[in-house]
Design an enzyme around this catalytic site. Structure first.
Site, PDB file in Angstrom:
ATOM      1  N   ASP A  44       0.825  -1.204   0.000  1.00 31.60           N
ATOM      2  CA  ASP A  44       0.000   0.000   0.000  1.00 31.60           C
ATOM      3  C   ASP A  44       0.861   1.256   0.000  1.00 31.60           C
ATOM      4  OD1 ASP A  44       0.941  -0.398   2.591  1.00 31.60           O
ATOM      5  OD2 ASP A  44      -1.030  -0.750   3.459  1.00 31.60           O
ATOM      6  N   ASN A 113      -7.734  -2.978  14.033  1.00 36.00           N
ATOM      7  CA  ASN A 113      -9.131  -3.264  13.693  1.00 36.00           C
ATOM      8  C   ASN A 113      -9.239  -4.437  12.714  1.00 36.00           C
ATOM      9  OD1 ASN A 113      -8.192  -2.154  11.335  1.00 36.00           O
ATOM     10  ND2 ASN A 113      -9.565  -0.383  11.327  1.00 36.00           N
ATOM     11  N   HIS A 115      -7.390  -4.873   9.943  1.00 34.58           N
ATOM     12  CA  HIS A 115      -7.087  -4.600   8.536  1.00 34.58           C
ATOM     13  C   HIS A 115      -5.763  -5.237   8.122  1.00 34.58           C
ATOM     14  CE1 HIS A 115      -4.936  -0.586   9.654  1.00 34.58           C
ATOM     15  NE2 HIS A 115      -4.006  -1.346   9.118  1.00 34.58           N
ATOM     16  N   GLU A 120      -9.580  -1.694   5.052  1.00 34.65           N
ATOM     17  CA  GLU A 120     -10.258  -1.388   6.304  1.00 34.65           C
ATOM     18  C   GLU A 120     -11.540  -2.213   6.429  1.00 34.65           C
ATOM     19  OE1 GLU A 120      -8.817   0.167   8.548  1.00 34.65           O
ATOM     20  OE2 GLU A 120      -8.202   2.208   8.058  1.00 34.65           O
TER      21      GLU A 120
HETATM   22  C1  GLP Z   1      -0.603  -0.080   8.720  1.00 28.18           C
HETATM   23  C2  GLP Z   1      -0.170  -0.602   7.320  1.00 28.18           C
HETATM   24  C3  GLP Z   1      -0.026  -2.094   7.291  1.00 28.18           C
HETATM   25  C4  GLP Z   1       0.658  -2.537   8.560  1.00 28.18           C
HETATM   26  C5  GLP Z   1      -0.265  -2.298   9.734  1.00 28.18           C
HETATM   27  C6  GLP Z   1       0.385  -2.608  11.080  1.00 28.18           C
HETATM   28  O1  GLP Z   1      -1.764   0.664   8.732  1.00 28.18           O
HETATM   29  N1  GLP Z   1      -0.967  -0.199   6.212  1.00 28.18           N
HETATM   30  O2  GLP Z   1       0.691  -2.493   6.129  1.00 28.18           O
HETATM   31  O3  GLP Z   1       0.956  -3.898   8.477  1.00 28.18           O
HETATM   32  O4  GLP Z   1      -0.831  -1.021   9.733  1.00 28.18           O
HETATM   33  O5  GLP Z   1       1.387  -1.685  11.404  1.00 28.18           O
HETATM   34  P1  GLP Z   1       2.360  -1.895  12.629  1.00 28.18           P
HETATM   35  O6  GLP Z   1       3.188  -3.100  12.322  1.00 28.18           O
HETATM   36  O7  GLP Z   1       3.186  -0.651  12.699  1.00 28.18           O
HETATM   37  O8  GLP Z   1       1.510  -2.096  13.824  1.00 28.18           O
END
Ligand code: GLP
Length: 201
Positions: A44, A113, A115, A120
């Site tokens: 993303d 949440n 995702h 989302e």
């Molecule tokens: C973000 C990204 C994801 C990521 C997730 C967890 O919103 N879009 O690709 O895996 O949230 O992030 P983190 O590992 O910093 O908790």
């Protein structure tokens, strides 16, 4: 990578993945592991060039993976969040993944949440790469991570795109993720918990 030196890696960003890329970098330095023939596709990207380089997920991959291993910067692919037409850009990116032969191993972090990528809650379980608005909860988590307001929309690979990967590996650590992990693994398959779709992989 050892089994298939020219594999296609799906890249997740975020804090969770940093030790994984650090370990890959260490293996490249200490052993005979090479990413020279690997290509990577980010999951993303935030929309809006205003976000700046430090926020961009493409620059995350360049910093944590390409600069630390022999993965060529030219083999790092990501949606262009600064594209004039982000809707066309999403379609181009989906096509680029297809033309690369699809993702061999998709690395995934997990949002609080439920995702994955920026799919989302409410995302179609069959979705392909597209533009998504981010939820309040995700915006809050990202704001805390960045120390500045995060962009409110992104281009994300879809849940259907993720299901097309030959293998998926989800990493989640810490109590803040435990409810999401339980819902992903033990709950019903539902668009309310996008990661639950992985039960069908
Ligand atoms: C973000 C990204 C994801 C990521 C997730 C967890 O919103 N879009 O690709 O895996 O949230 O992030 P983190 O590992 O910093 O908790």
């Amino acid at each position: 990578i050892r089994a298939r030196p020219d594999c296609v890696l799906g890249i997740a960003t975020g804090r969770t993945m940093m030790p994984v890329y650090a370990k890959l970098a260490a293996l490249c330095k200490q052993e005979d592991l090479s990413l020279a023939r690997v290509s990577s596709f980010n999951l993303d990207e935030y929309i809006g060039g205003a976000a700046g380089e430090s926020v961009s997920f493409r620059s995350y991959t360049l910093r944590h993976l390409a600069a630390a291993t022999d993965l060529p910067a030219a083999s790092v692919h990501a949606p262009d969040g600064a594209a004039a037409d982000v809707f066309a850009e999403a379609e181009r990116y989906e096509q680029a993944i297809r033309e690369a032969g699809g993702i061999d191993l998709q690395l995934l972090g997990l949002g609080r949440n439920g995702h994955i990528g920026f799919n989302e809650p409410g995302s179609s379980l069959a979705s392909r790469t597209r533009v998504k608005a981010l939820s309040e909860q995700t915006l809050r988590a990202n704001r805390a991570d960045l120390g500045s307001p995060a962009p409110s929309a992104a281009i994300t690979v879809g849940l259907g795109t993720i299901l097309s990967a030959r293998s998926c590996l989800v990493l989640a650590v810490g109590t803040a993720k435990s409810a999401a992990v339980a819902a992903m693994v033990e709950g019903p398959v539902t668009a309310r918990v996008p990661a639950s779709v992985l039960q069908h992989h």
